[in-house]
Design an enzyme around this catalytic site. Structure first.
Site, PDB file in Angstrom:
ATOM      1  N   GLY A   6     -52.364  37.994   4.382  1.00 48.83           N
ATOM      2  CA  GLY A   6     -52.750  36.213   3.933  1.00 48.83           C
ATOM      3  C   GLY A   6     -51.478  35.406   3.816  1.00 48.83           C
ATOM      4  O   GLY A   6     -50.135  35.930   3.939  1.00 48.83           O
ATOM      5  N   ARG A  28     -47.038  31.942   1.573  1.00 46.86           N
ATOM      6  CA  ARG A  28     -46.066  30.840   1.499  1.00 46.86           C
ATOM      7  C   ARG A  28     -46.312  29.536   2.416  1.00 46.86           C
ATOM      8  O   ARG A  28     -45.564  28.848   2.563  1.00 46.86           O
ATOM      9  CB  ARG A  28     -44.681  31.225   1.760  1.00 46.86           C
ATOM     10  N   LYS A  46     -44.604  25.775   6.161  1.00 52.02           N
ATOM     11  CA  LYS A  46     -44.412  26.848   6.052  1.00 52.02           C
ATOM     12  C   LYS A  46     -43.339  27.212   4.816  1.00 52.02           C
ATOM     13  O   LYS A  46     -42.266  26.278   5.179  1.00 52.02           O
ATOM     14  CB  LYS A  46     -43.765  27.732   7.199  1.00 52.02           C
ATOM     15  N   ARG A  48     -55.270  35.077  13.777  1.00 54.09           N
ATOM     16  CA  ARG A  48     -54.433  36.296  14.363  1.00 54.09           C
ATOM     17  C   ARG A  48     -55.437  37.535  14.455  1.00 54.09           C
ATOM     18  O   ARG A  48     -56.558  37.424  14.039  1.00 54.09           O
ATOM     19  CB  ARG A  48     -53.394  36.784  13.202  1.00 54.09           C
ATOM     20  N   ASP A  50     -50.736  41.027  12.756  1.00 55.64           N
ATOM     21  CA  ASP A  50     -50.761  39.713  11.847  1.00 55.64           C
ATOM     22  C   ASP A  50     -49.725  38.623  12.615  1.00 55.64           C
ATOM     23  O   ASP A  50     -50.018  37.621  12.132  1.00 55.64           O
ATOM     24  CB  ASP A  50     -50.332  39.892  10.250  1.00 55.64           C
ATOM     25  N   ASP A  66     -44.309  33.260  14.640  1.00 56.17           N
ATOM     26  CA  ASP A  66     -43.380  34.083  13.476  1.00 56.17           C
ATOM     27  C   ASP A  66     -41.985  34.613  13.922  1.00 56.17           C
ATOM     28  O   ASP A  66     -42.057  35.500  14.529  1.00 56.17           O
ATOM     29  CB  ASP A  66     -44.093  35.109  12.841  1.00 56.17           C
TER      30      ASP A  66
HETATM   31  P1  AMP Z   1     -43.910  37.823   8.023  1.00 60.20           P
HETATM   32  O1  AMP Z   1     -42.924  38.826   8.084  1.00 60.20           O
HETATM   33  O2  AMP Z   1     -43.260  36.399   7.862  1.00 60.20           O
HETATM   34  O3  AMP Z   1     -44.722  37.604   9.176  1.00 60.20           O
HETATM   35  O4  AMP Z   1     -44.562  37.566   6.571  1.00 60.20           O
HETATM   36  C1  AMP Z   1     -45.586  38.651   6.169  1.00 60.20           C
HETATM   37  C2  AMP Z   1     -46.400  38.450   5.117  1.00 60.20           C
HETATM   38  O5  AMP Z   1     -45.671  38.131   3.877  1.00 60.20           O
HETATM   39  C3  AMP Z   1     -47.080  36.901   5.304  1.00 60.20           C
HETATM   40  O6  AMP Z   1     -48.390  37.329   4.578  1.00 60.20           O
HETATM   41  C4  AMP Z   1     -46.204  36.088   4.782  1.00 60.20           C
HETATM   42  O7  AMP Z   1     -47.229  35.012   4.233  1.00 60.20           O
HETATM   43  C5  AMP Z   1     -45.694  36.893   3.347  1.00 60.20           C
HETATM   44  N1  AMP Z   1     -44.458  36.368   2.789  1.00 60.20           N
HETATM   45  C6  AMP Z   1     -43.256  36.334   3.366  1.00 60.20           C
HETATM   46  N2  AMP Z   1     -42.278  35.673   2.940  1.00 60.20           N
HETATM   47  C7  AMP Z   1     -42.796  35.362   1.635  1.00 60.20           C
HETATM   48  C8  AMP Z   1     -42.657  34.619   0.396  1.00 60.20           C
HETATM   49  N3  AMP Z   1     -41.231  34.443   0.372  1.00 60.20           N
HETATM   50  N4  AMP Z   1     -43.384  34.534  -0.655  1.00 60.20           N
HETATM   51  C9  AMP Z   1     -44.697  34.868  -0.307  1.00 60.20           C
HETATM   52  N5  AMP Z   1     -45.224  35.547   0.580  1.00 60.20           N
HETATM   53  C10 AMP Z   1     -44.246  35.786   1.772  1.00 60.20           C
HETATM   54 MG    MG Z   2     -46.237  36.643   9.889  1.00 61.42          MG
END
Ligand code: AMP
Ligand code: MG
Length: 487
Positions: A91, A94, A114, A184, A253, A263
């Protein structure tokens, strides 16, 4: 945001009509002292959000989450995903969706912040993003767009005036991202794993209406949806391969249903041609290596099919057979897109039996001699070899003769062939050392001129002009380039 204040935002919230399981309403968390770092005027205009008549304070409040635009019903989306092969409930941890902007041309475009604070899906994360990675996403996503590769776009980066803690303290920032949607493969996996059949169908119907309305005219619209997504991903990944782009984290995702790239974490462009190229420090096994991307695309699409199975047929065996039949087209679709693209890069207009060998022989030579991928195609396009070492190799000269013979016997004029090559071989890509240099100036010294200049140069990659020359050099660093996920 347009001249008339009342029509600048034109937000709808169709996602909120989905069952509650798919999202959570949440407001961005207020930040201390937001300031605009980058703003994409061209995109703002396309979105109907050109900000000439708006007070800067008003705009910065919207782009930082300190104020909510009219009609916005902010939410975080729920989804799941296979991360490096492991299935996890995720989900938006952030990211907060402000709504769907209906553009002056009538397109429905997600507007998302974001780094806007914690959500029910943050899983212990701080909900925040650092300035460097958000600028990186801005640079790379806009570069891909200019390379004619479907992608989410970047409207703005604002600094928050707050520090965030990673390995060290870093300046915080928020990226405003637009996308034809943020749905996604992982959204469907989430529906299949935790939703009812009705909820899964609701999501699929929503996606068909929003992205693939033609599927409504087909017997089984869900099979058609699957075919469309396969085709979109085959086309997208072929485009990545053709420009040497390594996404780096092709988790399910991070694969959109719309066929847009999404992403930009550990992504980077390859310099010397090598299918084993990996940049991400956490991709120890090379799962997401350049040469693996097409196969991983297929793996992700198989996971998508698993989620859709009950909609293909109520008997599981029949559904699996349908999924396998449809998925079996992926490799051929990919190959066709890729080979057509390669032919265009080589100035070949028609298709001839020896083309596949001609292409693979070139790539083998490039690998053997560690030739720079982008610059070899630039040299072929302009027939200027400078100090390209591959050109001194006898076997390359032989290949070059073969290619010239094949190219020159075409009916098309040299000018037509040259134009085809110029418009398929970028004069410039975001070179890793150039991206780092720009980020360093902005993050360490508060100087955004280098980023702005880089974004400007990358905005016309197919214009083979003089100004590009100094951006064409690969880094001469001894150690391989590494990217990190700590964003
Ligand atoms: P990503 O690797 O950017 O695709 O992120 C994978 C998951 O981690 C997604 O659900 C993001 O929303 C969550 N995520 C990444 N960074 C953070 C953060 N600093 N705080 C909370 N959730 C995060
Ligand atoms: Mg992502």
């Amino acid at each position: 945001m347009s001249k008339n204040k009342t029509t600048c935002w034109n937000l709808e919230n169709s996602y909120t009509k989905l069952p509650k399981r798919f999202f959570a309403h949440i407001h961005p968390t207020i930040v201390k002292d937001p300031a605009i770092v980058l703003f994409n005027e061209g995109l703002a205009e396309q979105l109907g959000l050109s900000c000439t008549s708006f007070q800067a304070e008003e705009v910065v409040k919207w782009l930082s989450g300190n104020a909510i635009p009219p009609q916005s019903k902010p939410l975080a989306q729920a989804y799941a995903g296979h991360q490096f092969g492991n299935f996890t409930r995720l989900g938006d941890g952030r990211a907060i969706l402000l709504g769907e902007q209906i553009t002056p041309e009538g397109h429905r475009v997600d507007i998302q912040l974001k780094g806007a604070g914690r959500t029910p899906y943050s899983r212990g994360g701080d909900g925040r993003a650092a300035l460097g990675p958000m600028l990186r996403e801005y640079i790379i996503s806009e570069a891909l767009h200019a390379l004619h590769i479907p992608t989410t776009r970047s409207l703005a980066v604002v600094s928050t005036g707050e520090s965030i803690l990673r390995e060290k303290e870093l300046p915080g920032a928020i990226l405003t991202r637009s996308a034809s949607s943020h749905i996604r493969v992982g959204t469907f996996q989430y529906a299949a794993a935790w939703g009812s059949l009705d909820e899964l169908q609701c999501l699929a119907d929503y996606v068909i209406k929003r992205h693939y309305p033609n599927a409504l005219n087909v017997d089984n619209r869900y099979i058609q949806l699957y075919k469309e997504v396969i085709d979109g991903q085959a086309a997208l990944i072929a485009k990545w391969q053709l420009v040497g782009f390594v996404h780096g984290v092709m988790n399910t995702d991070n694969m959109t249903i719309s066929g847009e790239s999404i992403d930009y974490g550990p992504c980077a462009f390859m310099d010397a041609f090598d299918p084993a190229t990996v940049f991400s420090s956490i991709d120890q096994t090379g799962r997401y290596a350049y040469g693996n991307q097409p196969a991983i695309g297929g793996w992700n699409l198989a996971r998508f099919a698993e989620a859709l199975l009950p909609l293909f047929h109520k008997e599981k065996e029949r559904a699996i057979k349908i999924a396998q039949d449809v998925l079996s087209s992926y490799d051929d679709r990919f190959l066709e897109y890729w080979q057509n693209g390669m032919r265009s890069k080589l100035g070949l207009i028609n298709k001839e039996p020896g083309d596949e060998k001609l292409i693979s022989d070139l790539l083998d030579l490039m690998k053997k001699h560690k030739a720079d991928y982008t610059n070899t195609f630039i040299a072929l396009t302009n027939d200027k070899w400078g100090n390209h070492s591959i050109y001194n190799e006898k076997e390359f000269k032989q290949w070059h003769q073969r290619w010239k013979k094949r190219k020159n016997k075409q009916q098309a004029s040299n000018k037509e062939i040259h134009t085809l090559m110029q418009s398929n071989n970028p004069a410039v890509i975001p070179r890793n050392h150039r991206v780092e240099e720009a980020l360093n100036a902005a993050v360490e010294h508060g100087d955004t001129r280098v980023v702005k200049e880089l974004v400007h140069v990358l905005s016309t990659p197919y214009a083979h002009t003089e100004e590009k020359a100094s951006y064409q050099q690969a880094s001469n660093a001894d150690t391989p380039y590494r990217t990190f996920c700590g964003t």
